[in-house]
Design a protein around this motif. Sequence first.
Motif, PDB file in Angstrom:
ATOM      1  N   GLY A 168     -13.431  -1.401   5.468  1.00 18.17           N
ATOM      2  CA  GLY A 168     -14.360  -0.302   5.732  1.00 18.17           C
ATOM      3  C   GLY A 168     -15.276   0.018   4.562  1.00 18.17           C
ATOM      4  O   GLY A 168     -15.216  -0.616   3.495  1.00 18.17           O
ATOM      5  N   PRO A 169     -16.127   1.023   4.739  1.00 22.47           N
ATOM      6  CA  PRO A 169     -17.096   1.404   3.702  1.00 22.47           C
ATOM      7  C   PRO A 169     -16.452   1.813   2.376  1.00 22.47           C
ATOM      8  O   PRO A 169     -17.093   1.725   1.332  1.00 22.47           O
ATOM      9  N   GLN A 170     -15.206   2.229   2.409  1.00 25.58           N
ATOM     10  CA  GLN A 170     -14.521   2.599   1.172  1.00 25.58           C
ATOM     11  C   GLN A 170     -14.414   1.420   0.212  1.00 25.58           C
ATOM     12  O   GLN A 170     -14.258   1.595  -0.990  1.00 25.58           O
ATOM     13  N   LYS A 171     -14.519   0.200   0.720  1.00 18.85           N
ATOM     14  CA  LYS A 171     -14.412  -0.988  -0.126  1.00 18.85           C
ATOM     15  C   LYS A 171     -15.594  -1.148  -1.081  1.00 18.85           C
ATOM     16  O   LYS A 171     -15.496  -1.860  -2.070  1.00 18.85           O
ATOM     17  N   TYR A 172     -16.720  -0.464  -0.805  1.00 19.42           N
ATOM     18  CA  TYR A 172     -17.853  -0.536  -1.713  1.00 19.42           C
ATOM     19  C   TYR A 172     -17.540   0.138  -3.042  1.00 19.42           C
ATOM     20  O   TYR A 172     -18.244  -0.074  -4.026  1.00 19.42           O
ATOM     21  N   PHE A 173     -16.490   0.940  -3.083  1.00 17.88           N
ATOM     22  CA  PHE A 173     -16.068   1.601  -4.318  1.00 17.88           C
ATOM     23  C   PHE A 173     -14.888   0.893  -4.974  1.00 17.88           C
ATOM     24  O   PHE A 173     -14.381   1.345  -5.986  1.00 17.88           O
ATOM     25  N   ASP A 174     -14.467  -0.225  -4.393  1.00 11.45           N
ATOM     26  CA  ASP A 174     -13.367  -1.016  -4.928  1.00 11.45           C
ATOM     27  C   ASP A 174     -13.847  -1.785  -6.158  1.00 11.45           C
ATOM     28  O   ASP A 174     -14.970  -2.295  -6.186  1.00 11.45           O
ATOM     29  N   TRP A 198     -17.179  -8.803  -1.254  1.00  5.22           N
ATOM     30  CA  TRP A 198     -18.270  -8.319  -0.403  1.00  5.22           C
ATOM     31  C   TRP A 198     -18.556  -9.205   0.807  1.00  5.22           C
ATOM     32  O   TRP A 198     -18.898  -8.671   1.868  1.00  5.22           O
ATOM     33  N   GLN A 201     -17.587  -5.610   8.713  1.00  9.55           N
ATOM     34  CA  GLN A 201     -18.324  -4.437   9.177  1.00  9.55           C
ATOM     35  C   GLN A 201     -19.352  -4.818  10.238  1.00  9.55           C
ATOM     36  O   GLN A 201     -19.539  -4.080  11.211  1.00  9.55           O
ATOM     37  N   VAL A 207      -9.681  -0.251   8.001  1.00 11.82           N
ATOM     38  CA  VAL A 207      -8.786   0.163   6.927  1.00 11.82           C
ATOM     39  C   VAL A 207      -8.856  -0.858   5.793  1.00 11.82           C
ATOM     40  O   VAL A 207      -8.875  -0.495   4.618  1.00 11.82           O
ATOM     41  N   SER A 208      -8.941  -2.127   6.144  1.00 12.72           N
ATOM     42  CA  SER A 208      -9.014  -3.188   5.143  1.00 12.72           C
ATOM     43  C   SER A 208     -10.433  -3.484   4.673  1.00 12.72           C
ATOM     44  O   SER A 208     -10.636  -3.897   3.536  1.00 12.72           O
ATOM     45  N   THR A 235       0.864  -1.176   0.000  1.00  8.93           N
ATOM     46  CA  THR A 235       0.000   0.000   0.000  1.00  8.93           C
ATOM     47  C   THR A 235       0.899   1.225   0.000  1.00  8.93           C
ATOM     48  O   THR A 235       2.087   1.121   0.328  1.00  8.93           O
TER      49      THR A 235
END
Length: 129
Positions: free
Chosen positions: A84-90, A97, A104, A81-82, A38
């Motif tokens: 979180g909600p930001q993963k929905y935009f991955d 998922w 979560q 960090v691994s 990262t």
Amino acid sequence: MPNPDRTAAAALTTLIVLQIVMLMSLYAGVSPHPPVSTPFFGIGPFIGAAVSAAMAALILGPASTKAGRILSGLAAVLALVSFGPQKYFDAQIGLIWPAVVTAQAAVVVLGVQLFRSPRHSSTAATQTV
């Protein structure tokens, strides 16, 4: 009502298993897996720190001691960090998922247990006597 430490321990165990499985899939080269590195840190040391915080919280009592609550909160933040909600935009959300939703949910359960647990164990013990 379940024991807050047991419920928090179950949530921490979920986070530990998810992170270890993702790290093992990275080393095995099985997709999907986390990126090899990262921008700010290596994924191996980061997951090692996250799992260590969760394990230490389990040992200390995740919801019943001050140190356990602090480490539980740290473990939850590190897991987000691994997962979180930001993963929905991955781009790989279709593949990851189940891990994202499970992590979560574990963080929410852990947060509820930490919020509901007595803040001062000695005060709580005195009030029940």
